[in-house]
Design an enzyme around this catalytic site. Structure first.
Site, PDB file in Angstrom:
ATOM      1  N   GLY A  92      -0.613  38.390 -44.745  1.00  0.00           N
ATOM      2  CA  GLY A  92      -0.107  37.933 -46.041  1.00  0.00           C
ATOM      3  C   GLY A  92       0.518  39.110 -46.781  1.00  0.00           C
ATOM      4  O   GLY A  92       0.892  40.124 -46.171  1.00  0.00           O
ATOM      5  N   PHE A  93       0.585  38.995 -48.102  1.00  0.00           N
ATOM      6  CA  PHE A  93       1.239  40.045 -48.903  1.00  0.00           C
ATOM      7  C   PHE A  93       0.551  41.399 -48.729  1.00  0.00           C
ATOM      8  O   PHE A  93       1.206  42.420 -48.563  1.00  0.00           O
ATOM      9  CB  PHE A  93       1.226  39.655 -50.379  1.00  0.00           C
ATOM     10  CG  PHE A  93       2.173  38.539 -50.699  1.00  0.00           C
ATOM     11  CD1 PHE A  93       3.522  38.785 -50.864  1.00  0.00           C
ATOM     12  CD2 PHE A  93       1.714  37.241 -50.823  1.00  0.00           C
ATOM     13  CE1 PHE A  93       4.402  37.753 -51.156  1.00  0.00           C
ATOM     14  CE2 PHE A  93       2.587  36.204 -51.111  1.00  0.00           C
ATOM     15  CZ  PHE A  93       3.926  36.460 -51.279  1.00  0.00           C
TER      16      PHE A  93
ATOM     17  N   GLU B 214       3.711  23.724 -61.484  1.00  0.00           N
ATOM     18  CA  GLU B 214       4.951  23.722 -60.688  1.00  0.00           C
ATOM     19  C   GLU B 214       5.075  22.429 -59.899  1.00  0.00           C
ATOM     20  O   GLU B 214       6.142  21.837 -59.810  1.00  0.00           O
ATOM     21  CB  GLU B 214       4.933  24.910 -59.716  1.00  0.00           C
ATOM     22  CG  GLU B 214       5.228  26.217 -60.413  1.00  0.00           C
ATOM     23  CD  GLU B 214       4.938  27.450 -59.549  1.00  0.00           C
ATOM     24  OE1 GLU B 214       5.255  28.552 -59.997  1.00  0.00           O
ATOM     25  OE2 GLU B 214       4.389  27.309 -58.438  1.00  0.00           O
TER      26      GLU B 214
ATOM     27  N   ASP C 142      -6.320  38.539 -52.322  1.00  0.00           N
ATOM     28  CA  ASP C 142      -7.126  37.451 -52.908  1.00  0.00           C
ATOM     29  C   ASP C 142      -8.595  37.510 -52.507  1.00  0.00           C
ATOM     30  O   ASP C 142      -9.430  36.858 -53.136  1.00  0.00           O
ATOM     31  CB  ASP C 142      -6.573  36.092 -52.446  1.00  0.00           C
ATOM     32  CG  ASP C 142      -5.343  35.679 -53.226  1.00  0.00           C
ATOM     33  OD1 ASP C 142      -4.852  36.493 -54.033  1.00  0.00           O
ATOM     34  OD2 ASP C 142      -4.862  34.541 -53.020  1.00  0.00           O
TER      35      ASP C 142
ATOM     36  N   ALA D 282       0.237  37.487 -56.095  1.00  0.00           N
ATOM     37  CA  ALA D 282       0.987  38.206 -55.065  1.00  0.00           C
ATOM     38  C   ALA D 282       1.213  39.691 -55.416  1.00  0.00           C
ATOM     39  O   ALA D 282       1.032  40.551 -54.545  1.00  0.00           O
ATOM     40  CB  ALA D 282       2.308  37.486 -54.811  1.00  0.00           C
TER      41      ALA D 282
HETATM   42  C1  LIG Z   1       0.735  27.204 -53.804  1.00  0.00           C
HETATM   43  C2  LIG Z   1       0.559  28.620 -54.266  1.00  0.00           C
HETATM   44  C3  LIG Z   1       1.406  29.132 -55.252  1.00  0.00           C
HETATM   45  C4  LIG Z   1       1.280  30.442 -55.682  1.00  0.00           C
HETATM   46  N1  LIG Z   1       2.145  30.906 -56.636  1.00  0.00           N
HETATM   47  C5  LIG Z   1       2.072  32.196 -57.014  1.00  0.00           C
HETATM   48  C6  LIG Z   1       3.008  32.730 -57.939  1.00  0.00           C
HETATM   49  O1  LIG Z   1       3.896  32.026 -58.434  1.00  0.00           O
HETATM   50  N2  LIG Z   1       2.909  34.050 -58.272  1.00  0.00           N
HETATM   51  C7  LIG Z   1       1.946  34.854 -57.710  1.00  0.00           C
HETATM   52  O2  LIG Z   1       1.919  36.050 -58.015  1.00  0.00           O
HETATM   53  N3  LIG Z   1       1.040  34.369 -56.859  1.00  0.00           N
HETATM   54  C8  LIG Z   1       1.072  33.071 -56.487  1.00  0.00           C
HETATM   55  N4  LIG Z   1       0.160  32.581 -55.588  1.00  0.00           N
HETATM   56  C9  LIG Z   1      -0.921  33.474 -55.132  1.00  0.00           C
HETATM   57  C10 LIG Z   1      -0.430  34.389 -54.020  1.00  0.00           C
HETATM   58  O3  LIG Z   1       0.250  33.650 -53.038  1.00  0.00           O
HETATM   59  C11 LIG Z   1      -1.629  35.115 -53.455  1.00  0.00           C
HETATM   60  O4  LIG Z   1      -2.202  35.888 -54.487  1.00  0.00           O
HETATM   61  C12 LIG Z   1      -1.249  36.019 -52.295  1.00  0.00           C
HETATM   62  O5  LIG Z   1      -0.715  35.260 -51.244  1.00  0.00           O
HETATM   63  C13 LIG Z   1      -2.465  36.805 -51.803  1.00  0.00           C
HETATM   64  O6  LIG Z   1      -2.080  37.614 -50.732  1.00  0.00           O
HETATM   65  P1  LIG Z   1      -3.125  38.011 -49.606  1.00  0.00           P
HETATM   66  O7  LIG Z   1      -2.405  38.973 -48.713  1.00  0.00           O
HETATM   67  O8  LIG Z   1      -4.397  38.406 -50.204  1.00  0.00           O
HETATM   68  O9  LIG Z   1      -3.428  36.651 -48.824  1.00  0.00           O
HETATM   69  P2  LIG Z   1      -2.470  35.589 -48.174  1.00  0.00           P
HETATM   70  O10 LIG Z   1      -1.064  35.777 -48.571  1.00  0.00           O
HETATM   71  O11 LIG Z   1      -3.124  34.274 -48.427  1.00  0.00           O
HETATM   72  O12 LIG Z   1      -2.574  35.929 -46.622  1.00  0.00           O
HETATM   73  C14 LIG Z   1      -3.770  35.808 -45.922  1.00  0.00           C
HETATM   74  C15 LIG Z   1      -3.450  35.758 -44.433  1.00  0.00           C
HETATM   75  O13 LIG Z   1      -4.657  35.897 -43.699  1.00  0.00           O
HETATM   76  C16 LIG Z   1      -4.678  35.007 -42.625  1.00  0.00           C
HETATM   77  N5  LIG Z   1      -6.073  34.739 -42.302  1.00  0.00           N
HETATM   78  C17 LIG Z   1      -7.012  34.175 -43.091  1.00  0.00           C
HETATM   79  N6  LIG Z   1      -8.195  34.154 -42.487  1.00  0.00           N
HETATM   80  C18 LIG Z   1      -8.024  34.724 -41.272  1.00  0.00           C
HETATM   81  C19 LIG Z   1      -8.886  34.974 -40.168  1.00  0.00           C
HETATM   82  N7  LIG Z   1     -10.192  34.674 -40.202  1.00  0.00           N
HETATM   83  N8  LIG Z   1      -8.366  35.564 -39.067  1.00  0.00           N
HETATM   84  C20 LIG Z   1      -7.044  35.873 -39.012  1.00  0.00           C
HETATM   85  N9  LIG Z   1      -6.190  35.654 -40.034  1.00  0.00           N
HETATM   86  C21 LIG Z   1      -6.669  35.094 -41.144  1.00  0.00           C
HETATM   87  C22 LIG Z   1      -3.919  33.801 -43.143  1.00  0.00           C
HETATM   88  O14 LIG Z   1      -3.381  33.035 -42.085  1.00  0.00           O
HETATM   89  C23 LIG Z   1      -2.824  34.450 -43.996  1.00  0.00           C
HETATM   90  O15 LIG Z   1      -1.660  34.702 -43.259  1.00  0.00           O
HETATM   91  C24 LIG Z   1       0.261  31.265 -55.137  1.00  0.00           C
HETATM   92  C25 LIG Z   1      -0.595  30.764 -54.160  1.00  0.00           C
HETATM   93  C26 LIG Z   1      -0.448  29.440 -53.719  1.00  0.00           C
HETATM   94  C27 LIG Z   1      -1.368  28.902 -52.666  1.00  0.00           C
END
Ligand SMILES: Cc1cc2nc3c(=O)[nH]c(=O)nc-3n(C[C@H](O)[C@H](O)[C@H](O)COP(=O)(O)OP(=O)(O)OC[C@H]3O[C@@H](n4cnc5c(N)ncnc54)[C@H](O)[C@@H]3O)c2cc1C
Length: 416
Positions: free
Chosen positions: A11-12, A169, A298, A314
């Site tokens: 993810g991000f 949204e 997250d 994000a």
């Molecule tokens: C519908 C929606 C709208 C959003 N809108 C906004 C917005 O407008 N502005 C904003 O700032 N934020 C927004 N967010 C929040 C933002 O998307 C998250 O804060 C961000 O994606 C977090 O990044 P991350 O890298 O922690 O996790 P994520 O981007 O969720 O990535 C996690 C990754 O880990 C992988 N994963 C999970 N568990 C496992 C496992 N056990 N083994 C292997 N891989 C695994 C998943 O497949 C995924 O690819 C939104 C979220 C959603 C759901």
């Protein structure tokens, strides 16, 4: 020998950490249970037929095609052995690490009612978005074939649960479809027959924004035809509708956006967690006394300089990923660690066509200018030139024509 950096989650946070380590002498392994990085902030546009899945997702392998120190693994991590320094996958494989970055994100929280999920999907993955899109399109098709307006009402009713940015949204976007853009193609349904409810347990929506903006957001939604039900906790969700205090709203179109919990993988770490299951991290994002195991995005409970927990956004995940990449890079050069500091550049939410609210470093504004800024920022942060170009072109097209392009129904079976 080069150190092994294992990153769980593309993810991000995970992607930005790996990119920061591009020029370092390390072996990076990115493990994700899906094969793509997903730009979740635009998922609702896939769910409402404005964008295609490929516009907002990119294969992780493609992102790192040129970064030779990255190996990409498709697999689900099920366990972490902190003492042996390895992660285990569902398929039995394991990967040893010198540094581990855990960034598995979050999932929806049904507050003890997991049975609601099948009737009220949350919007978290491409398949969720396609599922919701098919429900909306099939519902309109069904309504078109029912002559009695009373009988067809449930098919023209939409309930979005949760008044955060995702719910707002989603509700705004459904209002645009159901009250305007798609209706031209249906001969028997009138736009004023559609009913959209945004159900929120608290006394306001967009609570991350201060008063004038959250009220403005609510007013804009109401002007678009969305009925905002505040102080309204959901009592039950069934296949054919939502039970709230004193009322059953009959509809098959229910979307859940009412709260998140951290990935269940965090439990395997056996560290202190907060009430939504995020790992409580040290100021350098490491956990407990394991200075080489980090949690980001997250799934992490990190604090800002005033001691308040950082939100699941994000930019937080992006900055934490970059910080960890930099930390590992510096440590390998013998430099000491600095604490993570989040730079808050502002918060935005879009409500519909040419409508958004923004709070950029205390400067609060809404309307067309906020929407343009929201659009530019989202295009800027999308990964891949092709995606940026396509999303930009699609948006211009929608803006000028009001048409939603991606309206194919792929799986029409009895259950749907
Ligand atoms: C519908 C929606 C709208 C959003 N809108 C906004 C917005 O407008 N502005 C904003 O700032 N934020 C927004 N967010 C929040 C933002 O998307 C998250 O804060 C961000 O994606 C977090 O990044 P991350 O890298 O922690 O996790 P994520 O981007 O969720 O990535 C996690 C990754 O880990 C992988 N994963 C999970 N568990 C496992 C496992 N056990 N083994 C292997 N891989 C695994 C998943 O497949 C995924 O690819 C939104 C979220 C959603 C759901």
């Amino acid at each position: 020998m080069s150190k092994n950096v294992v990153i769980v989650g593309g993810g991000f946070a995970g992607i930005s950490a790996a990119q920061k380590l591009a020029s370092s002498d390390v072996n990076i392994t990115i493990i994700d249970k899906t094969n793509h990085h997903l730009f979740q902030p635009l998922l609702y546009q896939v769910a409402t037929a404005a964008l295609s899945p490929g516009d907002i997702a990119m294969p992780i392998r493609a992102i790192f095609r040129r970064q030779k120190n990255v190996e990409v693994v498709l697999g689900e991590v099920t366990n972490i052995d902190k003492e042996q320094q390895s992660v285990q996958l569902k398929n039995g494989h394991s990967y040893p690490f010198d540094y581990l970055i855990l960034a598995p994100g979050a999932q929806y929280n049904y507050f003890g009612h997991d049975e609601w999920e099948k009737h009220a999907p949350g919007l978290k993955s491409i398949s969720d978005a396609l599922d919701i899109r098919e429900r909306i399109l099939l519902s309109l098709e069904q309504a078109e074939q029912i002559a009695d307006p009373k009988e067809r009402q449930p098919y023209l009713t939409y309930v979005v649960i949760g008044g955060g940015p995702t719910g707002v949204e989603m509700a705004g976007s459904i209002a645009e479809i159901a009250k305007r853009s798609m209706m031209r193609d249906f001969r028997n349904i009138k736009p004023d027959e559609t009913k959209i409810y945004l159900v929120e347990a608290a006394d306001g929506i967009l609570n991350a924004f201060e008063e004038p903006l959250s009220k403005k957001g609510q007013k804009t939604l109401e002007d678009m035809g969305v009925e905002v039900l505040l102080n309204t906790p959901v009592k039950d969700i069934r296949k054919n509708g939502v039970q709230i205090e004193g009322r059953f709203i009959e509809t098959p179109n229910i979307v859940w956006g009412a709260g998140v919990v951290a990935s269940p993988l965090i439990k395997r770490l056996e560290v202190e967690t907060d009430r939504i299951g995020r790992a409580v991290v040290n100021p350098d994002l490491s956990i407990g006394d394991h200075s080489n195991i980090f949690v980001a995005g997250d799934a992490a409970h990190a604090k800002d300089k005033d001691g308040n927990p950082l939100p699941g956004l994000a930019p937080v995940a992006l900055q934490q990923g970059k910080y960890l990449g930099e930390l590992i890079k510096n440590e390998l050069k013998g430099r000491s660690r600095k604490d993570f500091e989040y730079v808050d550049k502002g918060t935005m939410a879009t409500i519909g066509r040419a409508k958004a609210v923004a709070d950029v470093r205390g400067f609060k504004f809404s309307g067309f200018f906020a929407w343009i800024l929201w659009g530019l920022i989202h295009i800027f942060f999308l990964i891949g030139f092709r995606n940026r170009f396509r999303v930009f072109a699609e948006w211009i097209w929608h803006y000028m024509t009001f048409k939603r392009g991606v309206r194919l129904i792929a799986k029409k079976d009895e259950e749907s």
